[in-house]
Design a protein around this motif. Structure first.
Motif, mmCIF file in Angstrom:
data_model
loop_
_atom_site.group_PDB
_atom_site.id
_atom_site.type_symbol
_atom_site.label_atom_id
_atom_site.label_comp_id
_atom_site.label_asym_id
_atom_site.label_seq_id
_atom_site.Cartn_x
_atom_site.Cartn_y
_atom_site.Cartn_z
ATOM 1 N N THR A 170 32.574 102.938 -24.956
ATOM 2 C CA THR A 170 31.138 102.688 -25.110
ATOM 3 C C THR A 170 30.471 102.283 -23.812
ATOM 4 O O THR A 170 29.273 102.041 -23.786
ATOM 5 C CB THR A 170 30.888 101.568 -26.135
ATOM 6 N N ILE A 171 31.222 102.207 -22.708
ATOM 7 C CA ILE A 171 30.670 101.534 -21.540
ATOM 8 C C ILE A 171 29.570 102.308 -20.841
ATOM 9 O O ILE A 171 28.824 101.716 -20.066
ATOM 10 C CB ILE A 171 31.763 101.165 -20.534
ATOM 11 N N ALA A 172 29.441 103.593 -21.078
ATOM 12 C CA ALA A 172 28.354 104.326 -20.434
ATOM 13 C C ALA A 172 27.062 104.260 -21.237
ATOM 14 O O ALA A 172 26.047 104.787 -20.828
ATOM 15 C CB ALA A 172 28.742 105.790 -20.227
ATOM 16 N N GLN A 173 27.097 103.594 -22.383
ATOM 17 C CA GLN A 173 25.937 103.514 -23.242
ATOM 18 C C GLN A 173 25.251 102.166 -23.092
ATOM 19 O O GLN A 173 25.827 101.196 -22.648
ATOM 20 C CB GLN A 173 26.359 103.717 -24.703
ATOM 21 N N SER A 174 23.984 102.098 -23.485
ATOM 22 C CA SER A 174 23.280 100.830 -23.489
ATOM 23 C C SER A 174 23.920 99.914 -24.508
ATOM 24 O O SER A 174 24.352 100.330 -25.572
ATOM 25 C CB SER A 174 21.811 101.048 -23.847
ATOM 26 N N VAL A 175 24.021 98.633 -24.184
ATOM 27 C CA VAL A 175 24.724 97.680 -25.028
ATOM 28 C C VAL A 175 23.731 96.723 -25.663
ATOM 29 O O VAL A 175 23.053 95.976 -24.965
ATOM 30 C CB VAL A 175 25.755 96.887 -24.203
ATOM 31 N N GLY A 176 23.633 96.774 -27.001
ATOM 32 C CA GLY A 176 22.814 95.822 -27.726
ATOM 33 C C GLY A 176 21.364 95.880 -27.307
ATOM 34 O O GLY A 176 20.848 96.888 -26.839
ATOM 35 N N SER A 177 20.665 94.747 -27.482
ATOM 36 C CA SER A 177 19.257 94.667 -27.146
ATOM 37 C C SER A 177 19.035 94.082 -25.765
ATOM 38 O O SER A 177 17.901 93.959 -25.309
ATOM 39 C CB SER A 177 18.526 93.815 -28.188
ATOM 40 N N ASN A 178 20.115 93.679 -25.094
ATOM 41 C CA ASN A 178 19.984 93.154 -23.747
ATOM 42 C C ASN A 178 19.494 94.238 -22.797
ATOM 43 O O ASN A 178 19.648 95.432 -23.044
ATOM 44 C CB ASN A 178 21.328 92.631 -23.238
ATOM 45 N N LYS A 179 18.952 93.808 -21.675
ATOM 46 C CA LYS A 179 18.512 94.734 -20.637
ATOM 47 C C LYS A 179 19.564 94.902 -19.558
ATOM 48 O O LYS A 179 19.361 95.667 -18.611
ATOM 49 C CB LYS A 179 17.206 94.228 -20.006
ATOM 50 N N VAL A 180 20.663 94.171 -19.696
ATOM 51 C CA VAL A 180 21.670 94.175 -18.640
ATOM 52 C C VAL A 180 23.066 94.396 -19.210
ATOM 53 O O VAL A 180 23.309 94.191 -20.398
ATOM 54 C CB VAL A 180 21.650 92.851 -17.845
ATOM 55 N N ASP A 181 23.972 94.782 -18.335
ATOM 56 C CA ASP A 181 25.394 94.901 -18.659
ATOM 57 C C ASP A 181 26.190 94.261 -17.536
ATOM 58 O O ASP A 181 25.730 94.183 -16.392
ATOM 59 C CB ASP A 181 25.819 96.369 -18.806
ATOM 60 N N CYS A 182 27.404 93.837 -17.860
ATOM 61 C CA CYS A 182 28.291 93.265 -16.850
ATOM 62 C C CYS A 182 29.685 93.855 -17.022
ATOM 63 O O CYS A 182 30.178 93.977 -18.153
ATOM 64 C CB CYS A 182 28.353 91.747 -16.962
ATOM 65 N N TYR A 183 30.300 94.213 -15.905
ATOM 66 C CA TYR A 183 31.654 94.749 -15.898
ATOM 67 C C TYR A 183 32.483 93.954 -14.900
ATOM 68 O O TYR A 183 32.020 93.628 -13.800
ATOM 69 C CB TYR A 183 31.655 96.228 -15.496
ATOM 70 N N ILE A 184 33.702 93.625 -15.296
ATOM 71 C CA ILE A 184 34.620 92.892 -14.435
ATOM 72 C C ILE A 184 35.912 93.697 -14.333
ATOM 73 O O ILE A 184 36.464 94.122 -15.345
ATOM 74 C CB ILE A 184 34.924 91.493 -14.997
ATOM 75 N N SER A 185 36.378 93.916 -13.121
ATOM 76 C CA SER A 185 37.668 94.579 -12.933
ATOM 77 C C SER A 185 38.681 93.555 -12.445
ATOM 78 O O SER A 185 38.462 92.887 -11.429
ATOM 79 C CB SER A 185 37.552 95.714 -11.913
ATOM 80 N N THR A 186 39.781 93.439 -13.181
ATOM 81 C CA THR A 186 40.899 92.617 -12.705
ATOM 82 C C THR A 186 41.964 93.492 -12.045
ATOM 83 O O THR A 186 43.023 93.001 -11.669
ATOM 84 C CB THR A 186 41.520 91.807 -13.859
ATOM 85 N N LEU A 187 41.671 94.785 -11.912
ATOM 86 C CA LEU A 187 42.532 95.686 -11.157
ATOM 87 C C LEU A 187 42.359 95.366 -9.673
ATOM 88 O O LEU A 187 41.292 94.912 -9.247
ATOM 89 C CB LEU A 187 42.166 97.137 -11.435
ATOM 90 N N ASP A 188 43.364 95.608 -8.871
ATOM 91 C CA ASP A 188 43.269 95.269 -7.449
ATOM 92 C C ASP A 188 43.436 96.479 -6.541
ATOM 93 O O ASP A 188 43.715 96.348 -5.359
ATOM 94 C CB ASP A 188 44.291 94.191 -7.082
ATOM 95 N N ASN A 189 43.255 97.665 -7.105
ATOM 96 C CA ASN A 189 43.381 98.917 -6.363
ATOM 97 C C ASN A 189 42.005 99.339 -5.858
ATOM 98 O O ASN A 189 41.098 99.617 -6.640
ATOM 99 C CB ASN A 189 43.981 99.995 -7.274
ATOM 100 N N ALA A 190 41.825 99.390 -4.544
ATOM 101 C CA ALA A 190 40.512 99.679 -3.969
ATOM 102 C C ALA A 190 39.997 101.059 -4.370
ATOM 103 O O ALA A 190 38.796 101.225 -4.603
ATOM 104 C CB ALA A 190 40.576 99.567 -2.451
ATOM 105 N N TYR A 191 40.890 102.033 -4.444
ATOM 106 C CA TYR A 191 40.454 103.383 -4.783
ATOM 107 C C TYR A 191 39.906 103.436 -6.206
ATOM 108 O O TYR A 191 38.864 104.041 -6.465
ATOM 109 C CB TYR A 191 41.606 104.374 -4.626
ATOM 110 N N ILE A 192 40.590 102.784 -7.138
ATOM 111 C CA ILE A 192 40.125 102.774 -8.522
ATOM 112 C C ILE A 192 38.847 101.960 -8.650
ATOM 113 O O ILE A 192 37.885 102.367 -9.313
ATOM 114 C CB ILE A 192 41.221 102.227 -9.465
#
Length: 375
Positions: free
Chosen positions: A32-54
């Protein structure tokens, strides 16, 4: 607790974020991450991966695939690497020999700006927004306020760098496309500054007479914010930036982040994996190098060699070599430099049998090894 304290206290967001990072796969399905989420105007994504390319591929995907009308915060960090700007010359910006010796990879990002050193003590933020709303100053001030709420006396200078006592703690760059823009930057929390200087300090690089059409980095004295706060870490920084982000762009309404981690990495969209593969390719890392000329010289056991090299897109297009050694056949030396050189020596052996032989092959190897280190 007052609304003001609720806004600025990192502890207000610490508990859910800690649960998010440690105990959750993701609050929201990755599908669902490419879609608008709920009624908020914002989204937040956190990566705990440590690979720079990804992580850079995720950033590019968020830029192009998320709703261009939404404001998005992306928080991440990488294992040790050096990331150069899209239009930079790594031979001019980086101490490639030091990086090779310390197994620090080189990465070319899709945005402009200068070269930066990444490690797990260097937090990274990216803020996406509609193109017409883009402001580097506003975003830098948002991050600066996040540091101030963690008792770090940060401010923004005229170059939109975040500084503390005149020392740079965060540099940034941006990218703009048709309907979308992002501003991303690093934050030196507790980075290995010795490795940073080893990779990027011009004073530590081999002397070169290089003229390049690439964008040059602007050197600045740097420091870690840990020198101003014993308690600050990546988690506190991310929570404080998130608090300022929702205050500025979402009327202080909390947002549930989506987390990219090892457990759900297999769910990443195919386009992210394809972009990550592209970023690792020679064509991206070196093949996009702007045109440059370089003059180098070296004293071998068998004589001195002076080389004037012209390169475009990471390949040697023209080279002039001279030597004071009577035993070094000029043709052999000139042939050897072709080793920018994909299969050049094999081609010479096929086209001109005997040109490289047991009497002079040590010269070829010496020059190949020298150029490999210098170029």
């Amino acid at each position: 607790m007052s609304l003001l304290l609720q806004r600025y206290s990192p502890f207000a967001l610490r508990k859910p974020t800690f649960a998010l990072l440690k105990n959750k796969q993701s609050y929201l399905p990755l599908s669902t991450i490419a879609q608008s989420v709920g009624s908020n105007k914002v989204d937040c994504y956190i990566s705990t991966l440590d690979n720079a390319y990804i992580n850079l591929a995720i950033e590019e995907w968020l830029l192009r695939e998320t709703n261009p009308e939404r404001y998005v915060l992306y928080l991440w960090r990488n294992k040790p690497c050096v990331v150069i700007g899209r239009n930079q010359n790594p031979f001019q910006e980086c101490n490639l020999e030091f990086m090779r010796q310390n197994s620090i990879p080189l990465v070319r990002r899709r945005s402009g700006g200068g070269s930066v050193y990444h490690d797990m003590g260097n937090s990274i933020y990216t803020i996406f927004m509609p193109r017409e709303e883009f402001s580097r100053r506003k975003n830098a001030e948002l991050v600066s306020r996040a540091l101030q709420q963690l008792d770090v006396p940060a401010s923004v200078n005229d170059r939109h760098d975040i500084v503390v006592d005149g020392f740079k703690v965060s540099g940034s760059a941006y990218k703009i496309i048709s309907k979308r823009a992002y501003h991303h930057g690093t934050m030196l929390i507790d980075a290995d500054t010795d490795a940073l200087r080893g990779c990027l300090s011009k004073e530590r690089m081999p002397l070169r007479d290089m003229k390049s059409k690439g964008v040059a980095s602007v050197p600045s004295p740097v420091t870690n914010v840990r020198n101003y706060s014993y308690t600050i870490d990546h988690q506190y920084f991310c929570e404080s930036v998130l608090a300022e982000f929702v205050h500025d762009y979402n009327s202080n309404i909390p947002v549930e982040p989506v987390v990219f981690n090892e457990a759900n990495k297999h769910q990443l969209p195919r386009k992210i994996l394809e972009t990550a593969k592209e970023l690792q390719s020679w064509e991206c890392v070196y093949g996009e190098t702007p045109e440059f000329t370089n003059t180098i010289e070296h004293e071998f056991d068998w004589g001195n060699v002076h080389a004037s090299i012209h390169s475009k897109y990471g390949m040697i297009t023209k080279a002039e070599l001279s030597t004071n050694s009577a035993g070094a056949h000029e043709v052999t030396v000139v042939s050897a430099i072709s080793v920018g050189l994909r299969d050049a020596v094999n081609k010479i052996n096929n086209d001109i049998p005997g040109l490289i032989n047991e009497d002079n092959e040590h010269i070829v190897k010496d020059i190949q090894d020298w150029l490999a280190k210098k170029l």
